[in-house]
Design an enzyme around this catalytic site. Sequence first.
Site, mmCIF file in Angstrom:
data_model
loop_
_atom_site.group_PDB
_atom_site.id
_atom_site.type_symbol
_atom_site.label_atom_id
_atom_site.label_comp_id
_atom_site.label_asym_id
_atom_site.label_seq_id
_atom_site.Cartn_x
_atom_site.Cartn_y
_atom_site.Cartn_z
ATOM 1 N N ARG A 1 0.832 -1.201 0.000
ATOM 2 C CA ARG A 1 0.000 0.000 0.000
ATOM 3 C C ARG A 1 0.863 1.245 0.000
ATOM 4 O O ARG A 1 1.791 1.378 0.774
ATOM 5 C CB ARG A 1 -0.901 0.023 1.236
ATOM 6 N N ARG B 1 -6.384 1.462 -3.744
ATOM 7 C CA ARG B 1 -5.407 0.857 -2.834
ATOM 8 C C ARG B 1 -5.344 -0.651 -3.011
ATOM 9 O O ARG B 1 -6.343 -1.303 -3.355
ATOM 10 C CB ARG B 1 -5.699 1.214 -1.371
ATOM 11 N N ASP C 1 -6.863 -2.226 2.170
ATOM 12 C CA ASP C 1 -7.351 -1.332 3.209
ATOM 13 C C ASP C 1 -7.897 -2.224 4.324
ATOM 14 O O ASP C 1 -8.724 -3.093 4.063
ATOM 15 C CB ASP C 1 -8.478 -0.481 2.604
ATOM 16 N N ASP D 1 -9.706 -1.894 8.045
ATOM 17 C CA ASP D 1 -10.326 -0.952 8.978
ATOM 18 C C ASP D 1 -10.901 -1.702 10.166
ATOM 19 O O ASP D 1 -11.624 -2.688 9.988
ATOM 20 C CB ASP D 1 -11.503 -0.233 8.297
HETATM 21 N N1 ROI Z 1 -16.001 1.595 -2.693
HETATM 22 C C1 ROI Z 1 -16.185 0.287 -2.494
HETATM 23 N N2 ROI Z 1 -17.088 -0.364 -3.212
HETATM 24 N N3 ROI Z 1 -15.461 -0.402 -1.557
HETATM 25 C C2 ROI Z 1 -14.516 0.242 -0.804
HETATM 26 O O1 ROI Z 1 -13.865 -0.398 0.047
HETATM 27 C C3 ROI Z 1 -14.316 1.629 -0.988
HETATM 28 N N4 ROI Z 1 -13.395 2.324 -0.272
HETATM 29 C C4 ROI Z 1 -13.187 3.632 -0.460
HETATM 30 C C5 ROI Z 1 -13.999 4.430 -1.440
HETATM 31 C C6 ROI Z 1 -13.074 5.116 -2.435
HETATM 32 C C7 ROI Z 1 -14.777 5.470 -0.659
HETATM 33 N N5 ROI Z 1 -14.934 3.599 -2.185
HETATM 34 C C8 ROI Z 1 -15.101 2.277 -1.966
HETATM 35 O O2 ROI Z 1 -12.286 4.285 0.260
#
Ligand code: ROI
Length: 160
Positions: A82, A91, A94, A96
């Site tokens: 990343r 990315r 991610d 979270d």
């Molecule tokens: N859209 C989807 N479908 N899944 C994500 O994890 C995701 N993460 C983001 C943004 C760009 C807002 N859009 C996303 O950070």
Amino acid sequence: MERIYIGMGSNLADPADQLRSAVQALTQLPDSRFVAVSAFYQSDSLLPGQPRYTNAVAAIDSTLAPLDLLDALQAIELDQGRERHERWGPRTLDLDILLFGDRLIEEPRLKVPHYHMHARPFVLYPLAELAPASLTLADGRSLEQLLADCPFVGLERLER
Ligand code: ROI
């Protein structure tokens, strides 16, 4: 031990492979026990002009402190290539922290329940595979209510 739910997302470099590697890394976390991972779900990016995302949710039990877990998750993100260019940019991975037991965490680096989880189908539907519908967030909202307000739209459920 506290039950922790982790949201996972990728939209670069073979997203499903990124999520499988992330699951493998989660099984190696210190002071933690891996519990389960949901199916993978594909959906369009919430921001236009990005590749589609693959998302999933994992559950672990852990005695790690929240910020120590956050450090460990960020190390996994970096390990999987990343690069932080722009906020909300595409990315490779991610990770979270969505929920950490029933804690309400308001730290500069970490807000739990995760700020954006309440209205995102690609978080709520995989979460619902692992968590009881009666699960109630620290702010009093139940997963059942959140799902009822968040239609299953634009999601494609994949087998792992
Ligand atoms: N859209 C989807 N479908 N899944 C994500 O994890 C995701 N993460 C983001 C943004 C760009 C807002 N859009 C996303 O950070």
